[in-house]
Write a protein that holds these residues in place. Structure first.
Motif, PDB file in Angstrom:
ATOM      1  N   ALA A 244      20.117  14.802 -21.605  1.00 33.53           N
ATOM      2  CA  ALA A 244      20.181  16.028 -22.419  1.00 33.53           C
ATOM      3  C   ALA A 244      18.961  16.911 -22.191  1.00 33.53           C
ATOM      4  O   ALA A 244      19.055  18.139 -22.241  1.00 33.53           O
ATOM      5  N   GLY A 245      17.806  16.328 -21.910  1.00 30.90           N
ATOM      6  CA  GLY A 245      16.585  17.092 -21.719  1.00 30.90           C
ATOM      7  C   GLY A 245      16.406  17.631 -20.310  1.00 30.90           C
ATOM      8  O   GLY A 245      15.471  18.392 -20.043  1.00 30.90           O
ATOM      9  N   ALA A 246      17.282  17.276 -19.400  1.00 33.45           N
ATOM     10  CA  ALA A 246      17.160  17.734 -18.014  1.00 33.45           C
ATOM     11  C   ALA A 246      17.634  19.181 -17.887  1.00 33.45           C
ATOM     12  O   ALA A 246      18.412  19.676 -18.698  1.00 33.45           O
ATOM     13  N   ASP A 247      17.145  19.846 -16.849  1.00 31.71           N
ATOM     14  CA  ASP A 247      17.506  21.244 -16.609  1.00 31.71           C
ATOM     15  C   ASP A 247      18.914  21.396 -16.048  1.00 31.71           C
ATOM     16  O   ASP A 247      19.482  22.478 -16.103  1.00 31.71           O
ATOM     17  N   GLY A 248      19.453  20.349 -15.476  1.00 30.72           N
ATOM     18  CA  GLY A 248      20.787  20.407 -14.881  1.00 30.72           C
ATOM     19  C   GLY A 248      21.316  19.004 -14.693  1.00 30.72           C
ATOM     20  O   GLY A 248      20.822  18.060 -15.314  1.00 30.72           O
ATOM     21  N   PRO A 249      22.303  18.854 -13.821  1.00 34.11           N
ATOM     22  CA  PRO A 249      22.854  17.528 -13.574  1.00 34.11           C
ATOM     23  C   PRO A 249      21.784  16.579 -13.024  1.00 34.11           C
ATOM     24  O   PRO A 249      20.937  16.989 -12.230  1.00 34.11           O
TER      25      PRO A 249
ATOM     26  N   VAL B  11      17.010   9.457 -13.599  1.00 31.89           N
ATOM     27  CA  VAL B  11      16.941   8.773 -14.893  1.00 31.89           C
ATOM     28  C   VAL B  11      16.057   7.538 -14.781  1.00 31.89           C
ATOM     29  O   VAL B  11      15.229   7.272 -15.661  1.00 31.89           O
ATOM     30  N   ALA B  12      16.193   6.796 -13.688  1.00 31.78           N
ATOM     31  CA  ALA B  12      15.356   5.603 -13.489  1.00 31.78           C
ATOM     32  C   ALA B  12      13.885   5.990 -13.453  1.00 31.78           C
ATOM     33  O   ALA B  12      13.037   5.311 -14.036  1.00 31.78           O
ATOM     34  N   ARG B  13      13.575   7.083 -12.765  1.00 30.80           N
ATOM     35  CA  ARG B  13      12.190   7.559 -12.690  1.00 30.80           C
ATOM     36  C   ARG B  13      11.688   7.914 -14.090  1.00 30.80           C
ATOM     37  O   ARG B  13      10.582   7.559 -14.475  1.00 30.80           O
ATOM     38  N   ALA B  14      12.512   8.608 -14.874  1.00 28.83           N
ATOM     39  CA  ALA B  14      12.122   9.002 -16.236  1.00 28.83           C
ATOM     40  C   ALA B  14      11.941   7.784 -17.142  1.00 28.83           C
ATOM     41  O   ALA B  14      11.157   7.818 -18.085  1.00 28.83           O
ATOM     42  N   LEU B  15      12.652   6.713 -16.832  1.00 30.90           N
ATOM     43  CA  LEU B  15      12.510   5.471 -17.611  1.00 30.90           C
ATOM     44  C   LEU B  15      11.289   4.662 -17.166  1.00 30.90           C
ATOM     45  O   LEU B  15      10.983   3.633 -17.748  1.00 30.90           O
ATOM     46  N   GLY B  16      10.625   5.126 -16.102  1.00 27.76           N
ATOM     47  CA  GLY B  16       9.432   4.443 -15.616  1.00 27.76           C
ATOM     48  C   GLY B  16       9.745   3.273 -14.696  1.00 27.76           C
ATOM     49  O   GLY B  16       8.909   2.396 -14.494  1.00 27.76           O
ATOM     50  N   ARG B  17      10.922   3.271 -14.126  1.00 27.32           N
ATOM     51  CA  ARG B  17      11.314   2.179 -13.231  1.00 27.32           C
ATOM     52  C   ARG B  17      11.011   2.535 -11.790  1.00 27.32           C
ATOM     53  O   ARG B  17      10.904   3.700 -11.421  1.00 27.32           O
TER      54      ARG B  17
END
Length: 156
Positions: A105-110, A116-122
């Protein structure tokens, strides 16, 4: 002479590969036969005990003991990701899935699974990205996200 030798080697290799495939198929058939034999025995015992279903078996189910049960997502077949319907909020999701929803939801686009993995710190290795891809697909299948043709995800 070399052509005959080459042909025999190629033929032997091809037949060895076929033998391996047939062995695997035979093992699968053996497993299925064993399952059917077990089912046949169980059915025969049931039919004998109930006269083919014409009388009760006499098996009495014990009453469940009263106790407090904590139901959590994933318990007793409960889905970790319920279907998204009107009136249901993110609180129906586990914390991991809520976090993924917040990232999308917080991303600028698709977004892609690796984003998502990067944003989760993986780490961005297949072993860390693929589970995230599975979670995204599950959220899309249940109506929480929209999956684009390119394998990217958007909030619904």
């Amino acid at each position: 002479m070399a052509d005959v030798l080459t042909w025999t080697i190629e033929r032997r290799v091809m037949l060895a590969e076929r033998v391996e495939l047939l062995r695997k198929e035979l093992a699968e058939v053996d497993v299925e036969v064993a399952r059917l034999e077990v089912a046949e025995v169980v059915y025969s015992q049931w039919a004998e005990a109930t006269d083919g279903g014409r009388r009760p078996s006499g098996i009495v189910e014990p009453e469940p003991e009263p106790r407090s049960v904590v139901v959590t997502p994933g318990a007793a077949g409960m889905r970790l990701v319920p279907d998204c319907v009107d009136g249901i909020g993110l609180e129906a999701l586990t914390s991991d899935y809520r976090r993924i929803m917040e990232i999308v939801a917080g991303a600028d686009g698709p977004v892609m699974a690796k984003d998502v993995a990067r944003a989760l710190g993986r780490e961005l290795t297949p072993g860390k990205v693929e589970p995230v891809r599975g979670q995204l697909r599950k959220l899309a299948d249940r109506g929480w996200l929209v999956r684009t043709g390119a394998g990217r995800y958007l909030p619904r």
